[in-house]
Write an enzyme that holds these catalytic residues in place. Structure first.
Site, PDB file in Angstrom:
ATOM      1  N   HIS A 135      -6.285  10.590   7.767  1.00 51.93           N
ATOM      2  CA  HIS A 135      -5.881   9.699   8.854  1.00 51.93           C
ATOM      3  C   HIS A 135      -7.051   9.538   9.826  1.00 51.93           C
ATOM      4  O   HIS A 135      -7.976  10.365   9.859  1.00 51.93           O
ATOM      5  CB  HIS A 135      -4.642  10.260   9.544  1.00 51.93           C
ATOM      6  CG  HIS A 135      -3.417  10.149   8.675  1.00 51.93           C
ATOM      7  ND1 HIS A 135      -2.147  10.471   9.106  1.00 51.93           N
ATOM      8  CD2 HIS A 135      -3.280   9.741   7.387  1.00 51.93           C
ATOM      9  CE1 HIS A 135      -1.286  10.261   8.117  1.00 51.93           C
ATOM     10  NE2 HIS A 135      -1.947   9.825   7.062  1.00 51.93           N
TER      11      HIS A 135
ATOM     12  N   GLU B 286      -7.381   9.958  13.006  1.00 51.44           N
ATOM     13  CA  GLU B 286      -7.590  11.054  13.966  1.00 51.44           C
ATOM     14  C   GLU B 286      -8.419  12.164  13.328  1.00 51.44           C
ATOM     15  O   GLU B 286      -9.311  12.739  13.951  1.00 51.44           O
ATOM     16  CB  GLU B 286      -6.236  11.644  14.401  1.00 51.44           C
ATOM     17  CG  GLU B 286      -5.280  10.669  15.062  1.00 51.44           C
ATOM     18  CD  GLU B 286      -4.344   9.983  14.066  1.00 51.44           C
ATOM     19  OE1 GLU B 286      -4.802   9.566  12.977  1.00 51.44           O
ATOM     20  OE2 GLU B 286      -3.151   9.856  14.384  1.00 51.44           O
TER      21      GLU B 286
ATOM     22  N   CYS C 294      -1.190  15.057  11.911  1.00 55.91           N
ATOM     23  CA  CYS C 294      -2.350  14.894  12.797  1.00 55.91           C
ATOM     24  C   CYS C 294      -2.157  15.629  14.114  1.00 55.91           C
ATOM     25  O   CYS C 294      -3.129  16.048  14.735  1.00 55.91           O
ATOM     26  CB  CYS C 294      -2.594  13.417  13.075  1.00 55.91           C
ATOM     27  SG  CYS C 294      -3.306  12.588  11.657  1.00 55.91           S
TER      28      CYS C 294
ATOM     29  N   ALA D   1      -2.590 -26.356   2.272  1.00 50.82           N
ATOM     30  CA  ALA D   1      -3.670 -27.258   2.687  1.00 50.82           C
ATOM     31  C   ALA D   1      -3.130 -28.672   2.593  1.00 50.82           C
ATOM     32  O   ALA D   1      -2.475 -29.031   1.614  1.00 50.82           O
ATOM     33  CB  ALA D   1      -4.865 -27.095   1.751  1.00 50.82           C
TER      34      ALA D   1
ATOM     35  N   ARG E 292      -6.468 -13.558   1.116  1.00 50.83           N
ATOM     36  CA  ARG E 292      -5.820 -12.855  -0.003  1.00 50.83           C
ATOM     37  C   ARG E 292      -6.200 -11.375   0.011  1.00 50.83           C
ATOM     38  O   ARG E 292      -5.375 -10.505  -0.275  1.00 50.83           O
ATOM     39  CB  ARG E 292      -6.243 -13.468  -1.339  1.00 50.83           C
ATOM     40  CG  ARG E 292      -5.599 -14.798  -1.612  1.00 50.83           C
ATOM     41  CD  ARG E 292      -6.119 -15.374  -2.919  1.00 50.83           C
ATOM     42  NE  ARG E 292      -5.689 -16.756  -3.082  1.00 50.83           N
ATOM     43  CZ  ARG E 292      -6.332 -17.661  -3.797  1.00 50.83           C
ATOM     44  NH1 ARG E 292      -7.448 -17.342  -4.436  1.00 50.83           N
ATOM     45  NH2 ARG E 292      -5.866 -18.885  -3.891  1.00 50.83           N
TER      46      ARG E 292
ATOM     47  N   ASP F 213      -1.285 -26.307 -11.429  1.00 55.30           N
ATOM     48  CA  ASP F 213      -2.662 -25.954 -11.004  1.00 55.30           C
ATOM     49  C   ASP F 213      -3.307 -24.840 -11.809  1.00 55.30           C
ATOM     50  O   ASP F 213      -4.505 -24.614 -11.671  1.00 55.30           O
ATOM     51  CB  ASP F 213      -2.659 -25.497  -9.528  1.00 55.30           C
ATOM     52  CG  ASP F 213      -2.193 -26.596  -8.590  1.00 55.30           C
ATOM     53  OD1 ASP F 213      -2.157 -27.754  -9.028  1.00 55.30           O
ATOM     54  OD2 ASP F 213      -1.863 -26.279  -7.434  1.00 55.30           O
TER      55      ASP F 213
ATOM     56  N   GLY G  74       4.307 -24.096  -3.860  1.00 60.73           N
ATOM     57  CA  GLY G  74       4.500 -25.505  -3.532  1.00 60.73           C
ATOM     58  C   GLY G  74       5.736 -25.676  -2.652  1.00 60.73           C
ATOM     59  O   GLY G  74       6.337 -24.701  -2.196  1.00 60.73           O
TER      60      GLY G  74
ATOM     61  N   LEU H 145       9.545 -23.694  -3.419  1.00 65.22           N
ATOM     62  CA  LEU H 145       9.681 -22.274  -3.086  1.00 65.22           C
ATOM     63  C   LEU H 145       9.329 -22.007  -1.625  1.00 65.22           C
ATOM     64  O   LEU H 145       9.930 -21.136  -0.979  1.00 65.22           O
ATOM     65  CB  LEU H 145       8.805 -21.441  -4.040  1.00 65.22           C
ATOM     66  CG  LEU H 145       8.895 -19.928  -3.909  1.00 65.22           C
ATOM     67  CD1 LEU H 145      10.322 -19.423  -3.966  1.00 65.22           C
ATOM     68  CD2 LEU H 145       8.050 -19.257  -4.994  1.00 65.22           C
TER      69      LEU H 145
ATOM     70  N   ALA I 275       9.948 -23.908   0.975  1.00 61.98           N
ATOM     71  CA  ALA I 275      11.118 -24.207   1.806  1.00 61.98           C
ATOM     72  C   ALA I 275      12.162 -23.117   1.647  1.00 61.98           C
ATOM     73  O   ALA I 275      12.777 -22.659   2.633  1.00 61.98           O
ATOM     74  CB  ALA I 275      11.693 -25.567   1.413  1.00 61.98           C
TER      75      ALA I 275
END
Ligand SMILES: NC(=O)c1ccc[n+]([C@@H]2O[C@H](COP(=O)([O-])OP(=O)(O)OC[C@H]3O[C@@H](n4cnc5c(N)ncnc54)[C@H](OP(=O)(O)O)[C@@H]3O)[C@@H](O)[C@H]2O)c1
Ligand SMILES: [Zn+2]
Length: 369
Positions: free
Chosen positions: A59, A61, A93, A163, A193, A209, A298, A301, A303
């Site tokens: 971690h 700390e 910690c 886009a 991503r 695509d 697209g 899905l 919406a």
């Protein structure tokens, strides 16, 4: 320095540094949060820095205190999230902090994880350490919004990206859509991503695509690529089925033609869902340690994901182009609103120029689902 009246701007300076450190691991720590820490000696001089790099690693700390060694004694630890007090994959910690001899801990925000939530701070106070809380809390909560959301709701934070042209089109009436945004915008998407645990598309996008959906090597491992389908009516030679570069999950609903599964090349994981409701997919992805997912689908899905409260943030590229065409594609299918007082209002909108395009980022209201 006066211990009882700390100079807030001094701590804020170091909290900003701790937040910067935490960001170095953006996208790599899931299901854990991003955490950064700095250790200052008794005179307020920097003696250690650290951040949590990924689950199972030390971690923040611990990293900062190990670097500081004995110089931490009597000094201050500045940390972006409440120190943990439970035995997880690593030791608590709080005990490390107590052994280091720091006399003050400055914390930006409480950890929403019920195993910690306030208990880490009480443990330190009970042991005589001065704890200041709430410094740059808003910034820290924004940085960890995905983690906080996943802990509170049990499902990952969703970002929807699209886009479009100046006239709001995502493709020509012919269906052609490559490319609406420029190369700088597409490189920005690769980076986005890299900060996500999974990238989700519907079958329509795969059929049209044949996307690759990787960060192009920016994140290692690559985010999980998810294909959500009702039918399993998908091309058997899609780029997504080649799992040498990144893992792929094919998630299908009860109406899918399951015999088709045997025709896909080996490699992708198959997940049978009780429905293709986006929420059900997200519950499954939370179990796979996802804090943040990117919807790159697209209009159909997208919406559906918005309607089901699966999108918390939008990243929209607008290109300086006019596509025209009444039947041309738009980013979202029907959301079912019939009056203007029903529509979704976004908040926290920002805009910046990336190459030839504009990037709009904003938050969506949290829908009750
Ligand atoms: N400009 C952009 O940013 C952008 C981004 C992505 C896509 N696109 C464009 O969008 C077009 C594809 O549009 P699309 O709407 O067909 O793509 P999509 O939303 O990615 O895929 C729709 C398909 O997803 C499956 N699905 C599974 N669960 C669903 C659910 N709960 N709700 C809705 N669908 C679900 C269905 O597939 P089954 O057929 O298996 O039933 C459905 O036909 C392409 O031309 C692509 O170029 C543009
Ligand atoms: Zn910890």
């Amino acid at each position: 320095m006066n211990k009882t009246e700390p100079d807030l701007s001094f701590w804020a300076h170091w909290m900003h540094r701790a937040l910067q450190l935490a960001y170095l691991a953006d996208g790599s720590t899931s299901p854990n949060p991003l955490v950064g820490a700095v250790a200052l000696d008794v005179a307020g001089k920097l003696v250690g820095e650290g951040f949590h790099a990924r689950a199972g690693f030390p971690h923040a700390e611990v990293e900062a205190l190990d670097q500081a060694g004995v110089k931490a004694k009597g000094g201050t630890l500045v940390v972006t999230l409440e120190p943990c007090c439970h035995q997880g994959r690593t030791a608590p910690c709080t005990e490390k902090i107590l052994r280091s001899g720091v006399s003050r801990v400055v914390v930006a925000m409480q950890d929403p994880d019920p195993r910690v939530s306030g208990l880490g701070i009480s443990r330190l106070r009970e042991a005589g350490v001065e704890v200041l809380t709430g410094l740059l809390e808003k910034e820290a909560a924004f940085q960890n919004r995905a983690y906080i959301f996943r802990v509170r709701t049990g499902r990952p934070w969703g970002i929807l990206k699209w886009a479009m042209s100046l006239d709001g089109r995502t493709g020509l009436p012919s269906g052609e859509s490559k490319w609406i945004s420029g190369s700088r915008a597409r490189s920005w998407v690769h980076k986005l991503r890299a900060t996500c645990d999974a990238v989700i598309v519907g079958s329509g996008t795969i059929r049209a695509d044949n996307p690759l959906l990787t960060s192009r090597g920016i994140s290692e491992p690559e985010p999980l690529r998810v294909a959500l389908t009702r039918s399993l009516n998908l091309p058997f030679d899609a780029q997504l089925w080649d799992v040498k570069v990144a893992k792929t999950l094919i998630a299908y609903g009860p109406d899918a033609l399951k015999d088709l599964l045997a025709k896909f090349p080996p490699g992708p994981e198959h997940l049978a869902l009780d429905s293709t409701d986006p929420l059900e997919l997200l519950n499954a992805l939370a179990k796979k340690n996802c804090n943040r997912v990117l919807w790159e689908c697209g209009p159909a899905l997208a919406a559906s994901a918005i309607e089901m409260g699966c999108v918390q943030e939008l990243a929209i590229f607008m290109a300086p182009k006019l596509l025209g065409g009444v039947p041309a594609m738009t980013p979202l299918a029907n959301l079912g609103y019939t009056a203007m007082n029903q529509v979704l209002f976004v908040s926290d909108c920002s805009v910046k120029t990336i190459g030839q395009d504009w990037l709009f980022k904003m938050l969506l209201p949290q829908l009750e689902v």
